[in-house]
Design an enzyme around this catalytic site. Structure first.
Site, PDB file in Angstrom:
ATOM      1  N   ARG A   1       0.195  -7.396  31.249  1.00 56.23           N
ATOM      2  CA  ARG A   1      -0.062  -6.946  29.822  1.00 56.23           C
ATOM      3  C   ARG A   1       0.443  -8.159  28.882  1.00 56.23           C
ATOM      4  O   ARG A   1       0.825  -7.811  27.514  1.00 56.23           O
ATOM      5  CB  ARG A   1       0.451  -5.713  29.141  1.00 56.23           C
ATOM      6  CG  ARG A   1      -0.284  -4.502  29.880  1.00 56.23           C
ATOM      7  CD  ARG A   1      -1.790  -4.369  30.024  1.00 56.23           C
ATOM      8  NE  ARG A   1      -2.167  -3.153  30.353  1.00 56.23           N
ATOM      9  CZ  ARG A   1      -2.456  -2.985  31.605  1.00 56.23           C
ATOM     10  NH1 ARG A   1      -2.407  -3.831  32.480  1.00 56.23           N
ATOM     11  NH2 ARG A   1      -2.975  -1.768  31.986  1.00 56.23           N
TER      12      ARG A   1
ATOM     13  N   CYS B   1      -4.327   3.044  26.544  1.00 53.30           N
ATOM     14  CA  CYS B   1      -2.880   3.363  26.860  1.00 53.30           C
ATOM     15  C   CYS B   1      -1.932   3.250  25.708  1.00 53.30           C
ATOM     16  O   CYS B   1      -2.037   1.920  25.327  1.00 53.30           O
ATOM     17  CB  CYS B   1      -2.365   2.840  28.112  1.00 53.30           C
ATOM     18  SG  CYS B   1      -2.957   3.735  29.649  1.00 53.30           S
TER      19      CYS B   1
ATOM     20  N   GLU C   1       1.847  -0.488  24.014  1.00 58.81           N
ATOM     21  CA  GLU C   1       0.755  -1.480  24.514  1.00 58.81           C
ATOM     22  C   GLU C   1      -0.216  -1.768  23.307  1.00 58.81           C
ATOM     23  O   GLU C   1      -0.753  -2.695  23.270  1.00 58.81           O
ATOM     24  CB  GLU C   1       0.243  -0.832  25.666  1.00 58.81           C
ATOM     25  CG  GLU C   1      -0.960  -2.021  26.331  1.00 58.81           C
ATOM     26  CD  GLU C   1      -1.650  -1.263  27.422  1.00 58.81           C
ATOM     27  OE1 GLU C   1      -0.841  -0.522  28.276  1.00 58.81           O
ATOM     28  OE2 GLU C   1      -2.814  -1.605  27.533  1.00 58.81           O
TER      29      GLU C   1
END
Ligand code: EPU
Length: 310
Positions: free
Chosen positions: A181, A229, A299
């Site tokens: 990520r 998420c 995130e």
């Protein structure tokens, strides 16, 4: 209207810069305020023109002018109130040019689901892990979107981006790095405008793997308004599991609620504001930290300028 009748339009397609544009519809969370100035360029060159016109001597803007970027809005929490400065939506920069049967130059506003579907239809493997991930290619590259230990940046041979002066920069493989990520081009004061994505023609699309990734997402509340998420998975752990074990499901602030289906999703059940959602993120992180000692890292991207035009 400040911008009407000023010569900034003489070098730009008419009315490309709008004022007072509501932003909440540009984010899948459906929260956020209004952009002071807003542009949705239809090509990287048009984005360059916008930035150069803003910097021009007769520009009516006040400097430094913060510039914000929104792609598919699937992972971004837009602030409430007025976003001072210019907000750029990349969604209309969405063309794709196939350079050969497995390599394409794709603009950043192109839909990741459509890219995945195209590869599936052409029987080219690689992006099975991205089945079911929403958003645009630019957003996916800037956060190295992925699943199962893989991410889209692995397939980017070359990335083009516009800087604060309106210059086009090209980064070839090796000039940027990425991980879970994370992509080094994000945070570099750049707007990603396109990438040359290269796939291995000899590897067929693995329909079973694609279906597995897609069906794993059945445990997620995909039909509700969310930004995917909320937290990254800490090394070797699942954020969703930790949040669930700490009793976060159902926690709420205003209309922002932690999903009962998957604890790593925050849903907007009505008119949740950015501050409701931020407060719920903080409460969840605090609860997990107090119970387990694990500090979760969000995130979901905070709304912040990519650069300021001076
Ligand atoms: N779990 C719970 N309770 C929950 C949620 C999950 O106990 O409320 C457990 C599950 O039963 C499972 C484990 O936690 O044993 C992992 O959950 P899941 O399989 O749903 O995967 P995840 O790690 O939560 C990751 C990605 C998702 C991606 C899925 C499927 C992150 C932070 N999340 O989720 O990506 O869709 O795998 O491949 O890496 C995103 O990035 O926005 C995203 C949704």
């Amino acid at each position: 209207m400040l911008l009407n009748n000023v010569c900034i339009y003489s070098s730009l397609p008419e009315k490309i810069i709008k004022e007072n544009q509501p932003l909440s519809d540009l984010s899948t969370l459906g929260a956020g305020g209004t952009a002071e100035y807003f542009a949705q360029p239809e090509s990287p060159e048009e984005l360059q023109q916008v930035i150069r016109a803003i910097r021009s001597a007769d520009s009516p803007f006040t400097f430094p002018l913060p510039v914000y970027v929104i792609g598919g809005g699937t992972n971004t929490l837009i602030s409430d109130g007025i976003t001072h400065g210019l907000t750029v939506s990349t969604r209309k920069m969405d063309s794709v040019t196939w350079l050969n049967d497995s390599t394409a130059e794709i603009q950043s506003g192109f839909s990741l689901p459509v890219l995945v579907r195209t590869l599936r239809e052409r029987n080219i493997g690689g992006l099975e892990f991205a089945e079911g991930i929403p958003g645009t290619l630019g957003g996916a590259l800037s956060g190295n979107a992925g699943a199962g230990g893989k991410g889209v940046c692995e397939f980017a041979d070359r990335v083009k981006a516009v800087d604060r002066s309106g210059n086009m920069m090209t980064f070839t493989r090796g000039e940027f790095d990425y991980g879970y990520r994370r992509c080094s081009l994000c945070g570099e004061a750049l707007i990603i405008v396109s990438a040359v994505m290269s796939f291995d023609r000899s590897v067929p699309y693995d329909a079973e793997a694609g279906e597995n990734f897609r069906s794993r997402r059945k445990s997620q509340p995909l039909n509700s308004r969310s930004a995917g998420c909320t937290f990254k998975n800490p090394e070797g752990k699942s954020a969703g599991k930790l949040l669930d074990e700490c009793g976060c499901k159902g926690l709420s602030v205003g209309d922002a609620v932690v999903s009962d289906k998957h604890a790593n999703f925050i849903l907007n059940k009505g008119h949740a504001s950015c501050s409701d959602i931020s407060e719920l993120i903080r409460l969840c992180a605090e609860r997990v930290y107090e119970n387990t000692g694990v500090m979760l890292e969000p995130e979901i991207r905070r709304w912040q300028p990519v650069f300021c035009v001076q």
